[in-house]
Design a protein around this motif. Structure first.
Motif, PDB file in Angstrom:
ATOM      1  N   HIS A  53      55.732 -26.088 -14.331  1.00  0.00           N
ATOM      2  CA  HIS A  53      55.381 -24.661 -14.240  1.00  0.00           C
ATOM      3  C   HIS A  53      54.825 -24.332 -12.855  1.00  0.00           C
ATOM      4  N   LEU A  54      54.013 -25.241 -12.310  1.00  0.00           N
ATOM      5  CA  LEU A  54      53.454 -25.016 -10.978  1.00  0.00           C
ATOM      6  C   LEU A  54      54.563 -25.013  -9.925  1.00  0.00           C
ATOM      7  N   CYS A  55      55.480 -25.983  -9.993  1.00  0.00           N
ATOM      8  CA  CYS A  55      56.598 -26.016  -9.049  1.00  0.00           C
ATOM      9  C   CYS A  55      57.375 -24.703  -9.089  1.00  0.00           C
ATOM     10  N   GLU A  56      57.633 -24.214 -10.286  1.00  0.00           N
ATOM     11  CA  GLU A  56      58.403 -22.982 -10.437  1.00  0.00           C
ATOM     12  C   GLU A  56      57.699 -21.799  -9.772  1.00  0.00           C
ATOM     13  N   LEU A  57      56.402 -21.693  -9.981  1.00  0.00           N
ATOM     14  CA  LEU A  57      55.657 -20.582  -9.395  1.00  0.00           C
ATOM     15  C   LEU A  57      55.631 -20.676  -7.875  1.00  0.00           C
ATOM     16  N   LEU A  58      55.427 -21.870  -7.342  1.00  0.00           N
ATOM     17  CA  LEU A  58      55.378 -22.043  -5.890  1.00  0.00           C
ATOM     18  C   LEU A  58      56.729 -21.761  -5.248  1.00  0.00           C
ATOM     19  N   LEU A  59      57.796 -22.191  -5.885  1.00  0.00           N
ATOM     20  CA  LEU A  59      59.137 -21.916  -5.366  1.00  0.00           C
ATOM     21  C   LEU A  59      59.428 -20.420  -5.353  1.00  0.00           C
ATOM     22  N   SER A  60      59.030 -19.741  -6.406  1.00  0.00           N
ATOM     23  CA  SER A  60      59.285 -18.297  -6.480  1.00  0.00           C
ATOM     24  C   SER A  60      58.515 -17.538  -5.418  1.00  0.00           C
ATOM     25  N   ALA A  61      57.426 -18.164  -4.916  1.00  0.00           N
ATOM     26  CA  ALA A  61      56.643 -17.535  -3.842  1.00  0.00           C
ATOM     27  C   ALA A  61      57.188 -17.858  -2.461  1.00  0.00           C
ATOM     28  N   GLY A  62      58.278 -18.643  -2.390  1.00  0.00           N
ATOM     29  CA  GLY A  62      58.919 -18.905  -1.116  1.00  0.00           C
ATOM     30  C   GLY A  62      58.524 -20.191  -0.431  1.00  0.00           C
ATOM     31  N   HIS A  63      57.770 -21.058  -1.105  1.00  0.00           N
ATOM     32  CA  HIS A  63      57.355 -22.314  -0.496  1.00  0.00           C
ATOM     33  C   HIS A  63      58.420 -23.394  -0.668  1.00  0.00           C
ATOM     34  N   GLU A  64      58.372 -24.392   0.201  1.00  0.00           N
ATOM     35  CA  GLU A  64      59.154 -25.596  -0.028  1.00  0.00           C
ATOM     36  C   GLU A  64      58.309 -26.519  -0.903  1.00  0.00           C
ATOM     37  N   VAL A  65      58.898 -27.025  -1.963  1.00  0.00           N
ATOM     38  CA  VAL A  65      58.157 -27.835  -2.938  1.00  0.00           C
ATOM     39  C   VAL A  65      58.792 -29.212  -3.050  1.00  0.00           C
ATOM     40  N   ILE A  66      57.960 -30.225  -2.922  1.00  0.00           N
ATOM     41  CA  ILE A  66      58.364 -31.610  -3.129  1.00  0.00           C
ATOM     42  C   ILE A  66      57.746 -32.061  -4.450  1.00  0.00           C
ATOM     43  N   CYS A  67      58.582 -32.306  -5.425  1.00  0.00           N
ATOM     44  CA  CYS A  67      58.137 -32.759  -6.742  1.00  0.00           C
ATOM     45  C   CYS A  67      58.186 -34.277  -6.767  1.00  0.00           C
ATOM     46  N   LEU A  68      57.036 -34.904  -6.955  1.00  0.00           N
ATOM     47  CA  LEU A  68      56.952 -36.358  -7.012  1.00  0.00           C
ATOM     48  C   LEU A  68      56.539 -36.761  -8.422  1.00  0.00           C
ATOM     49  N   ASP A  69      57.305 -37.658  -9.051  1.00  0.00           N
ATOM     50  CA  ASP A  69      57.019 -38.047 -10.430  1.00  0.00           C
ATOM     51  C   ASP A  69      57.621 -39.428 -10.692  1.00  0.00           C
ATOM     52  N   ASN A  70      56.912 -40.258 -11.467  1.00  0.00           N
ATOM     53  CA  ASN A  70      57.499 -41.553 -11.849  1.00  0.00           C
ATOM     54  C   ASN A  70      58.252 -41.464 -13.174  1.00  0.00           C
ATOM     55  N   PHE A  71      58.248 -40.284 -13.788  1.00  0.00           N
ATOM     56  CA  PHE A  71      58.989 -39.984 -15.022  1.00  0.00           C
ATOM     57  C   PHE A  71      58.572 -40.879 -16.197  1.00  0.00           C
ATOM     58  N   SER A  72      57.309 -41.298 -16.190  1.00  0.00           N
ATOM     59  CA  SER A  72      56.798 -42.033 -17.351  1.00  0.00           C
ATOM     60  C   SER A  72      56.584 -41.083 -18.521  1.00  0.00           C
ATOM     61  N   THR A  73      56.106 -39.892 -18.238  1.00  0.00           N
ATOM     62  CA  THR A  73      55.995 -38.847 -19.271  1.00  0.00           C
ATOM     63  C   THR A  73      56.639 -37.542 -18.833  1.00  0.00           C
ATOM     64  N   GLY A  74      56.856 -37.357 -17.545  1.00  0.00           N
ATOM     65  CA  GLY A  74      57.555 -36.171 -17.058  1.00  0.00           C
ATOM     66  C   GLY A  74      59.022 -36.207 -17.450  1.00  0.00           C
ATOM     67  N   PRO A  87      49.185 -39.135 -17.238  1.00  0.00           N
ATOM     68  CA  PRO A  87      49.349 -38.693 -18.626  1.00  0.00           C
ATOM     69  C   PRO A  87      48.058 -38.057 -19.121  1.00  0.00           C
ATOM     70  N   ALA A  88      48.179 -36.964 -19.874  1.00  0.00           N
ATOM     71  CA  ALA A  88      46.984 -36.219 -20.286  1.00  0.00           C
ATOM     72  C   ALA A  88      46.739 -36.244 -21.785  1.00  0.00           C
ATOM     73  N   SER A  89      47.694 -36.732 -22.561  1.00  0.00           N
ATOM     74  CA  SER A  89      47.484 -36.770 -24.010  1.00  0.00           C
ATOM     75  C   SER A  89      47.016 -38.168 -24.414  1.00  0.00           C
ATOM     76  N   PRO A  90      46.085 -38.263 -25.363  1.00  0.00           N
ATOM     77  CA  PRO A  90      45.534 -39.580 -25.738  1.00  0.00           C
ATOM     78  C   PRO A  90      46.577 -40.644 -26.076  1.00  0.00           C
ATOM     79  N   PRO A  91      47.622 -40.364 -26.868  1.00  0.00           N
ATOM     80  CA  PRO A  91      48.593 -41.435 -27.149  1.00  0.00           C
ATOM     81  C   PRO A  91      49.264 -41.966 -25.891  1.00  0.00           C
ATOM     82  N   HIS A  92      49.518 -41.108 -24.920  1.00  0.00           N
ATOM     83  CA  HIS A  92      50.206 -41.542 -23.707  1.00  0.00           C
ATOM     84  C   HIS A  92      49.272 -42.273 -22.757  1.00  0.00           C
ATOM     85  N   TYR A  93      48.059 -41.755 -22.526  1.00  0.00           N
ATOM     86  CA  TYR A  93      47.193 -42.459 -21.578  1.00  0.00           C
ATOM     87  C   TYR A  93      46.567 -43.705 -22.178  1.00  0.00           C
ATOM     88  N   GLN A  94      46.480 -43.782 -23.503  1.00  0.00           N
ATOM     89  CA  GLN A  94      45.958 -44.991 -24.135  1.00  0.00           C
ATOM     90  C   GLN A  94      47.022 -46.081 -24.273  1.00  0.00           C
TER      91      GLN A  94
END
Length: 348
Positions: free
Chosen positions: A43-64, A102-109
């Motif tokens: 959601h943050l990437c989407e908002l920043l892009l719509s405002a005209g910024h260049e966005v670099i999305c970095l993720d290890n895709f463990s939960t993303g 990760p922000a949910s207990p099952p994932h971070y635990q």
């Protein structure tokens, strides 16, 4: 324009191949969002892009999820790097939003050591990057800082009541240590830092297996399964819709350097877990029954943010009420579950 070291070019995913890509606009800033394929990050990437910024999305895709950022490929100012912040990285950026954990207990635990490393070593790596590049850096901290609070509502000056060795500690204490590092880098290296403490947030792009209460209740209700309440349902939470939260992120990042935080961001309207279950059942017209199980260890009895600081300094207050936000979230999950059912049927 080359923003990446050669070491990382092979992991760079260009996602602007569509012929209907949006035309390039004047770039305002180059912004790194770690955890950018996650619930909040996308959601943050989407908002920043719509405002005209260049966005670099970095993720290890463990939960993303890649599907969270797939619609963003229409922007030719969007890049994706598959990378774990526990490993150092060097990029030319103006701002950094650190949402990687990760922000949910099952994932971070599930891997508590990795969770702590993400919070602590990951933060060190990003703070070093910010110091090298002169970039402003934002830390997504958490209301878990307050533990099972003895002060209600929670104000930023409250030190919290946290178990340092319980099942939630990898996340709680990891985030507390990250806050310490952010303030120390500000004092020692002059890094411009911003810290928010996030209270319960919900909305589209949560994972169906997220494990937090809103997604659990909605998925159970849509499937006609029993809705599981842990404890007697009298414990309270304050639920903030994702659009409101992301607005608060951007407001804080754009505020004067003197406003470092921490700043509470959350909806101050308080509900019991039992009330939330009843509302989900009503909005889904579900026949699900409520069942009760023992309360997990260290589960907070009450949570409600004092947002006086955010209101005063950022002019921020949440706008989306619970019924409206739940309705949008239910529509999202209904679509996800319907697609999953169709895909499974096609495999038979």
């Amino acid at each position: 324009m080359n923003y990446f070291r050669n070491d990382f070019k092979k992991t760079l995913l260009n996602v602007h191949e569509d012929r209907d890509a949006l035309p390039r606009r004047s770039i305002q800033k180059s912004i790194l969002v770690t955890g950018g394929a996650g619930f909040l990050g996308s959601h943050l990437c989407e908002l920043l892009l719509s405002a005209g910024h260049e966005v670099i999305c970095l993720d290890n895709f463990s939960t993303g999820l890649r599907r969270n950022i797939a619609p963003l490929k229409r922007y030719d100012t969007f890049r994706v790097i598959a990378h774990d912040i526990v490993d150092p990285i060097d990029l030319e950026v103006d701002e950094i939003y650190n949402l990687a954990c990760p922000a949910s207990p099952p994932h971070y635990q599930a891997d508590p050591i990795q969770t702590t490393k993400t919070c602590v070593i990951g933060s060190l790596n990003l703070l070093d990057l910010a110091a090298r590049r002169g970039a402003r850096i934002f830390q997504a901290s958490t209301s878990e800082i307050y533990g099972d609070p003895q002060v209600h509502p929670q104000v930023e000056s409250y030190w919290g009541n946290v178990n340092s060795f319980g099942p939630r500690s990898c996340y709680d204490e990891g985030k507390r240590c990250a806050e310490t590092l952010f303030f120390d880098y500000q004092k020692v290296h002059g890094v411009e830092t911003k810290i928010v403490r996030i209270f319960n947030t919900y909305g589209p792009r949560m994972r169906p297996d997220d494990g937090r209460v809103v997604s659990n209740f909605i998925v159970q209700a849509l499937k006609g399964e029993n809705i599981t309440i842990y404890g007697d349902g009298s414990q309270t939470r304050s639920f903030c819709f994702v659009d409101d939260l992301i607005d608060g992120f951007v407001r804080l990042m754009g505020s004067p350097a003197s406003l470092t935080g921490p700043v509470n961001l959350g909806n101050p309207t308080e509900f019991t877990i039992g009330e939330l279950a009843d509302e989900v059942i009503r909005l889904t017209n579900s026949r699900s029954k409520i069942v009760r199980l023992p309360l997990p260890v260290d589960d907070p009895r009450q949570r409600r943010p004092d947002i006086s600081l955010a209101t005063k300094e950022l002019g921020w207050r949440p706008k989306v009420n619970l019924a409206e936000g739940l309705a949008q979230t239910i529509r999202y999950f209904d679509g996800v579950l319907s697609r999953s059912t169709r895909e499974n049927a096609e495999l038979v």
